[in-house]
Design a protein around this motif. Structure first.
Motif, PDB file in Angstrom:
ATOM      1  N   MET A   1      -1.267   4.943  -0.590  1.00 17.93           N
ATOM      2  CA  MET A   1      -1.916   5.180  -1.854  1.00 17.93           C
ATOM      3  C   MET A   1      -3.423   4.945  -1.753  1.00 17.93           C
ATOM      4  O   MET A   1      -4.200   5.701  -2.331  1.00 17.93           O
ATOM      5  CB  MET A   1      -1.285   4.216  -2.865  1.00 17.93           C
ATOM      6  N   GLU A   2      -3.773   3.878  -1.074  1.00 20.26           N
ATOM      7  CA  GLU A   2      -5.190   3.573  -0.875  1.00 20.26           C
ATOM      8  C   GLU A   2      -5.876   4.714  -0.123  1.00 20.26           C
ATOM      9  O   GLU A   2      -7.007   5.092  -0.444  1.00 20.26           O
ATOM     10  CB  GLU A   2      -5.306   2.263  -0.082  1.00 20.26           C
ATOM     11  N   HIS A   3      -5.201   5.281   0.840  1.00 19.70           N
ATOM     12  CA  HIS A   3      -5.751   6.405   1.614  1.00 19.70           C
ATOM     13  C   HIS A   3      -5.977   7.614   0.696  1.00 19.70           C
ATOM     14  O   HIS A   3      -7.003   8.297   0.797  1.00 19.70           O
ATOM     15  CB  HIS A   3      -4.777   6.742   2.757  1.00 19.70           C
ATOM     16  N   ILE A   5      -6.574   7.534  -2.548  1.00 16.05           N
ATOM     17  CA  ILE A   5      -7.699   7.208  -3.426  1.00 16.05           C
ATOM     18  C   ILE A   5      -9.017   7.386  -2.679  1.00 16.05           C
ATOM     19  O   ILE A   5      -9.978   7.955  -3.203  1.00 16.05           O
ATOM     20  CB  ILE A   5      -7.562   5.782  -3.996  1.00 16.05           C
ATOM     21  N   ARG A   6      -9.063   6.895  -1.439  1.00 11.06           N
ATOM     22  CA  ARG A   6     -10.290   7.053  -0.633  1.00 11.06           C
ATOM     23  C   ARG A   6     -10.571   8.532  -0.362  1.00 11.06           C
ATOM     24  O   ARG A   6     -11.734   8.960  -0.369  1.00 11.06           O
ATOM     25  CB  ARG A   6     -10.155   6.289   0.678  1.00 11.06           C
ATOM     26  N   SER A   7      -9.543   9.312  -0.140  1.00 11.74           N
ATOM     27  CA  SER A   7      -9.717  10.750   0.082  1.00 11.74           C
ATOM     28  C   SER A   7     -10.279  11.420  -1.166  1.00 11.74           C
ATOM     29  O   SER A   7     -11.169  12.267  -1.090  1.00 11.74           O
ATOM     30  CB  SER A   7      -8.385  11.405   0.449  1.00 11.74           C
TER      31      SER A   7
END
Length: 102
Positions: A1-3, A5-7
């Protein structure tokens, strides 16, 4: 999920950068076009001035030719009148005196 959001954030930042870059390119193009239009306007104004001056000079020269023709015609008439006066001066003076009863 963090990936993910960063994308999304990275995509958003690249989109903002691309928008700023395109806006700058558009502003630069507008400035170049404005400069070009201004130069064209100046060139056209100068060409119009030159054309107007040429037209004025042509009309003025034609008018001056007519004026010179009139002056020459009047000069010839005055010479003719002067010649007639000189030829009949004595008679004209005598007639003037007779009209005045002197």
């Amino acid at each position: 999920m963090e990936h993910l959001i960063r994308s999304v954030i990275e995509l958003d930042e690249r989109t903002d950068a691309m928008v700023r870059q395109e806006e700058k390119a558009i502003d630069d193009e507008k400035a170049d076009l404005q400069k070009h239009f201004t130069e064209m306007e100046v060139d056209e104004r100068e060409a119009s001035k030159a054309s107007a001056k040429d037209s004025y000079d042509a009309i003025y020269n034609e008018a001056m030719d007519v004026v010179e023709g009139i002056k020459e015609n009047n000069r010839k008439k005055l010479e003719s009148v002067d010649a007639v006066y000189k030829a009949h001066k004595a008679e004209l003076v005598e007639e003037a005196f007779q009209l005045l009863d002197i």
